[in-house]
Design an enzyme around this catalytic site. Structure first.
Site, mmCIF file in Angstrom:
data_model
loop_
_atom_site.group_PDB
_atom_site.id
_atom_site.type_symbol
_atom_site.label_atom_id
_atom_site.label_comp_id
_atom_site.label_asym_id
_atom_site.label_seq_id
_atom_site.Cartn_x
_atom_site.Cartn_y
_atom_site.Cartn_z
ATOM 1 N N LYS A 39 1.001 -0.679 0.064
ATOM 2 C CA LYS A 39 0.233 -0.202 0.341
ATOM 3 C C LYS A 39 0.562 1.059 0.619
ATOM 4 C CE LYS A 39 -0.182 -0.378 4.927
ATOM 5 N NZ LYS A 39 -1.490 0.300 6.183
ATOM 6 N N TYR A 271 13.821 31.500 7.683
ATOM 7 C CA TYR A 271 12.716 32.035 7.912
ATOM 8 C C TYR A 271 12.850 31.371 9.719
ATOM 9 C CZ TYR A 271 10.751 31.358 4.096
ATOM 10 O OH TYR A 271 10.682 31.394 2.210
#
Length: 401
Positions: A39, A271
């Site tokens: 999956k 930042y």
């Protein structure tokens, strides 16, 4: 037009994947069948490439999360058994017959729905009964499982192909796992009283990569295991059975340096200005950030291999770039490779000698996915599923070992 240059990429070693699968199989009891869980794009490794290799390596059944994944897997060819682990939406029901899939059943409503699909298709559809033994997610509650089993066997267009459960905490809580196993076995006994035969005609599975170490002696009545993370060379828990299997990492994560520059002491980085340089510093800017799958949680915390050295991440990881301290590497330059997950040869620090060169390989510096995940306060499963589509997967040894 110039050829495409990879700024950030993942390498997938398919030969290692095949070796892992064969080694796991060799460790399991002879009667135990291999359910390959693929999956989430085979845990970020690429569904088509990974599953194709597993088909040649001895997988008995493939398990996916949903019908969309099953459709991709079915493109590889007919005949391979595919189990859909998650519940289906109503609109997806007809695809069970169209794609020849086995559905998971948790309720009487699903029995009625899937039986109607089989009736319309003129054949019986395979299903797996899921029993909830304490996960609290899918499955019929274990004390009611026998009633649902009876309804499945009475449905004329359904064929019971398997029965399974899911352990909630096999890597952390052995006592609760044992309790879940007892509940599952008790539910099977109730079904046996209604005619269930526990033989190789059914897939009876409870254990996954993390739960293998708790298999009862001989494994019976369990005759299948669901293997996900372990087949990709990542051990989810240090259980005895797992330590018998030497698996190799299949996945590695790479990027390149786009810029190198000098910054003076006192400069704040990235930042939010969360890092201030304590000294004059040589920094490198990587061509990858959280838009590629480097978790923002690695800000001021993670490390990256450059030239076999561990270089700390400075400041916040940004969407497209990450900043490193490379002051220890005076020769580092634009275009150099950086390894986020994987290995790099360490620098040769040996003194010149008149003796013949050693034949042993150079030692490797390594950042494995477990360490990378701990820096991000998460688990390897999430890291693998978070490496984005912007990162091409490059496959090694696609045709042979």
């Amino acid at each position: 037009m110039k050829p495409h240059v990879n700024r950030c990429w993942a390498q997938i070693d398919l030969a290692a994947l095949e070796r892992n699968l064969r080694r796991i199989r060799a460790t399991l009891p002879a009667h135990m069948r291999y359910v390959a869980v693929v999956k989430a794009d085979a845990y970020g490794h690429g569904l088509h490439h990974a599953a194709a290799r597993m088909m040649h390596s001895g997988a008995d059944l493939f398990a996916v999360a949903n019908v969309a994944e099953a459709a991709q897997l079915r493109e590889l060819g007919p005949g391979w058994p595919i189990l859909v682990l998650s519940p289906l939406l109503l609109e997806e029901d007809p695809l069970l017959a169209e794609l020849d899939l086995a559905a998971t059943i948790s309720s009487a409503q699903e029995i009625a729905r899937f039986d109607a699909v089989g009736r319309a298709a003129g054949r019986r559809l395979k299903v797996h009964l899921k029993i909830d033994t304490g996960m609290g997610r899918l499955g019929v509650w274990h004390t009611d499982a026998h009633a649902l089993y009876a309804q499945i066997t009475a449905a004329p267009h359904l064929e019971l192909a398997g029965i399974y459960t899911h352990f909630a905490s096999p890597d952390e809580d052995a006592a609760f796992t044992a309790e879940q196993r007892h509940c599952f076995l008790d539910a099977l006994s109730r079904c046996e009283a209604l005619g269930l035969r526990l033989d190789q005609s059914l897939f009876i599975h409870a254990d996954n990569s993390a739960g293998l170490g708790t298999l009862p002696e001989g494994g019976r009545p369990f005759n299948a295991v669901r293997i996900g993370l372990l087949q990709f060379g990542i051990q989810p828990a240090p259980h005895a059975l797992l330590t018998q299997v030497h698996t190799e990492p299949v996945f590695s994560f790479h990027t390149r340096i786009g810029l190198v520059k000098e910054l003076p002491a006192g400069t704040t980085i990235s930042y939010g200005r969360t890092h201030r340089l304590a000294r004059d510093t040589r920094v490198a800017i990587l061509c990858a950030g959280y838009g590629d799958g480097i978790p923002r949680a690695l800000s001021n915390r993670g490390q990256v291999l450059v030239g076999g050295h561990r270089c700390p991440i400075l400041g916040r990881v940004t969407m497209d770039q990450t900043i490193l301290d490379v002051s220890a590497l005076p020769a580092v330059a634009c275009g150099d490779e950086a390894v986020l997950i994987g290995t790099q040869p360490t620098p040769n620090t040996a003194q010149p000698s008149s003796e013949p060169a050693a034949t042993s390989p150079a030692p490797l510096a390594q950042i494995d996915i477990g360490e990378f995940s701990r820096w991000a306060d998460t688990i390897p499963w999430e890291i693998l599923c978070s490496i984005t589509k912007r990162v091409p997967r490059l496959y090694q040894s696609p045709l042979g070992i």
